[in-house]
Design an enzyme around this catalytic site. Structure first.
Site, PDB file in Angstrom:
ATOM      1  N   ARG A   1      53.803 -43.302  99.316  1.00 34.05           N
ATOM      2  CA  ARG A   1      54.394 -44.465  98.625  1.00 34.05           C
ATOM      3  C   ARG A   1      53.355 -45.571  98.689  1.00 34.05           C
ATOM      4  NH1 ARG A   1      60.198 -47.382  99.088  1.00 34.05           N
ATOM      5  NH2 ARG A   1      60.618 -45.652  97.669  1.00 34.05           N
TER       6      ARG A   1
ATOM      7  N   HIS B   1      58.510 -43.699  89.764  1.00 35.28           N
ATOM      8  CA  HIS B   1      59.289 -43.286  90.948  1.00 35.28           C
ATOM      9  C   HIS B   1      60.025 -41.977  90.609  1.00 35.28           C
ATOM     10  CE1 HIS B   1      61.202 -43.397  94.697  1.00 35.28           C
ATOM     11  NE2 HIS B   1      61.956 -44.467  94.601  1.00 35.28           N
TER      12      HIS B   1
ATOM     13  N   GLN C   1      63.134 -40.522  92.737  1.00 34.90           N
ATOM     14  CA  GLN C   1      64.396 -41.219  92.496  1.00 34.90           C
ATOM     15  C   GLN C   1      65.065 -40.678  91.237  1.00 34.90           C
ATOM     16  OE1 GLN C   1      66.013 -43.892  94.242  1.00 34.90           O
ATOM     17  NE2 GLN C   1      67.612 -43.256  92.843  1.00 34.90           N
TER      18      GLN C   1
ATOM     19  N   ASP D   1      67.878 -52.064  88.025  1.00 38.82           N
ATOM     20  CA  ASP D   1      67.044 -52.132  89.236  1.00 38.82           C
ATOM     21  C   ASP D   1      66.695 -53.601  89.461  1.00 38.82           C
ATOM     22  OD1 ASP D   1      65.370 -51.504  91.384  1.00 38.82           O
ATOM     23  OD2 ASP D   1      63.673 -50.937  90.109  1.00 38.82           O
TER      24      ASP D   1
ATOM     25  N   CYS E   1      69.063 -47.639  91.788  1.00 41.47           N
ATOM     26  CA  CYS E   1      68.307 -46.858  92.778  1.00 41.47           C
ATOM     27  C   CYS E   1      68.457 -47.423  94.184  1.00 41.47           C
ATOM     28  CB  CYS E   1      66.842 -46.811  92.377  1.00 41.47           C
ATOM     29  SG  CYS E   1      66.100 -48.446  92.200  1.00 41.47           S
TER      30      CYS E   1
ATOM     31  N   ARG F   1      68.929 -38.075  96.807  1.00 42.45           N
ATOM     32  CA  ARG F   1      67.493 -38.134  97.132  1.00 42.45           C
ATOM     33  C   ARG F   1      67.168 -37.009  98.111  1.00 42.45           C
ATOM     34  NH1 ARG F   1      64.685 -42.864  96.666  1.00 42.45           N
ATOM     35  NH2 ARG F   1      62.934 -41.525  97.185  1.00 42.45           N
TER      36      ARG F   1
END
Ligand code: CP
Ligand code: NVA
Length: 331
Positions: free
Chosen positions: A129, A156, A159, A251, A291, A319
């Protein structure tokens, strides 16, 4: 090629670990962008994730990665990603190492390409990440083991794989579903376009001028959508975008690394909020997605986030299952 249901028992009893041509294709492959995968490959990974979820719920062991190790490099904070990868590796019979960039020599300037070659000698997979997407590409270029992108400023994918799984659970399908993303055209919006396009969904991004998604991502996703029978639309019109939609997604307005711009972003994005008024425009079956972490009162109201149409904690749970599928199939 039609994707038959993955038979995990068959998979686990086969010494080579390879029972399907798609599984063979996926072994050793990096998981950096959903755009890099075919529709059939994504369907296969999703089916595998659903099966792994069932196995876990039934308490059946599934030590597919017994004795294997995942190195997890974090240059940004995380709750869901860190815990779900770590627990996922444990479920699969392997071990995960949390590697904060503050503690690694990367933090003192050791090149990514050296880190990649060193870690490849110890671990069986690397999850990262970070900020720059190019750093992930560089890591993958020099790594001998599969690299998993656990969020960059651009994408991402982990996700969105979990989100696709969640939509399948609630609506039983992806093809033909309309998904409307409201707000900042960020990494989540980009991966939604890539994932949705591959799965034949109609993805609409509603964002104001200056916050619309990366045009290169839009172009590639449109090409993919053409092949799958889906579509990609970018608009400023939040109401039109939300009409009759099956999924409303949002988001944060300021992503990690954009904290200093937060006030400026609130000013420009304040009307791009999921609230009960907007939800009324959507289809009756509409689910609300985020998310997480969420900023209540900014991109989404408390009422909607906690309301009956919200599936945000299913997404968070998935996830775990989606990433277990990625690791089991690529490592
Ligand atoms: N959604 C997500 O990636 O959460 P974390 O930042 O907590 O990992
Ligand atoms: N867009 C957000 C997603 C967090 C999971 C960020 O990059 O901070």
């Amino acid at each position: 090629m039609a994707i038959e249901q993955v038979d995990l028992n068959k998979w686990m009893s086969n010494k080579t670990g390879i029972v399907h041509p798609i599984a063979a294709q996926l072994k050793g492959k990096d998981f950096i962008s959903l755009h890099d995968f075919s529709t059939d490959e994504l369907k296969y990974i999703l089916n595998f994730a659903h099966d792994l979820k069932l196995k876990q719920k039934e308490g059946q062991p599934h030590h597919i990665l017994k004795g294997k190790t995942l190195g997890m490099i974090f240059q940004k904070s995380s709750t869901r990603t860190r815990v779900s990868f770590e627990v996922g590796m444990y479920h699969l019979g392997g071990t995960a190492l949390f590697l904060s960039s503050n503690d690694l020599q990367i933090g003192r300037g050791e090149p990514i390409k050296d880190t990649a070659r060193v870690l490849s000698r110890y671990v069986d997979g690397i999850m990262i990440r970070t900020y720059s997407h190019d750093d992930v590409l560089e890591l993958a270029k020099y790594s001998d083991v599969p690299v998993i992108n656990a969020l960059t400023d651009l994408l991402h994918p982990c996700q969105i794989l979990a989100d696709l799984m969640t939509i399948e659970e609630h609506h039983g399908k992806l093809k033909g579903e309309k998904l409307t993303y409201i707000g900042d055209g960020n990494n989540i919006a980009h991966s939604l376009m890539f994932g949705g396009a591959k799965m034949g969904m109609h993805v609409v991004i509603a964002a104001p001028e200056g916050y619309q998604p990366n045009p290169e991502v839009v172009k590639l996703a449109k090409e993919d959508a053409k092949l799958s029978g889906g579509s990609i639309t970018v608009t400023e019109d939040i109401k039109e975008a939300s009409k009759n939609t099956n999924v409303l997604y949002t988001d944060v307005w300021a992503s990690m690394g954009q904290e200093e711009e937060a006030n400026e972003r609130i000013k420009h994005l304040k009307s791009y909020q999921i609230n009960s008024e907007l939800l009324k425009l959507a289809h009756d079956n509409c689910i609300v997605m985020h998310c997480l972490p969420a900023h209540r009162g900014e991109e989404i109201t408390e009422e909607v986030l906690e309301g009956p149409q919200s599936v945000v904690f299913d997404e968070a749970e998935n996830r775990l299952h989606a990433q277990k599928a990625i690791m089991a199939l690529t490592m």
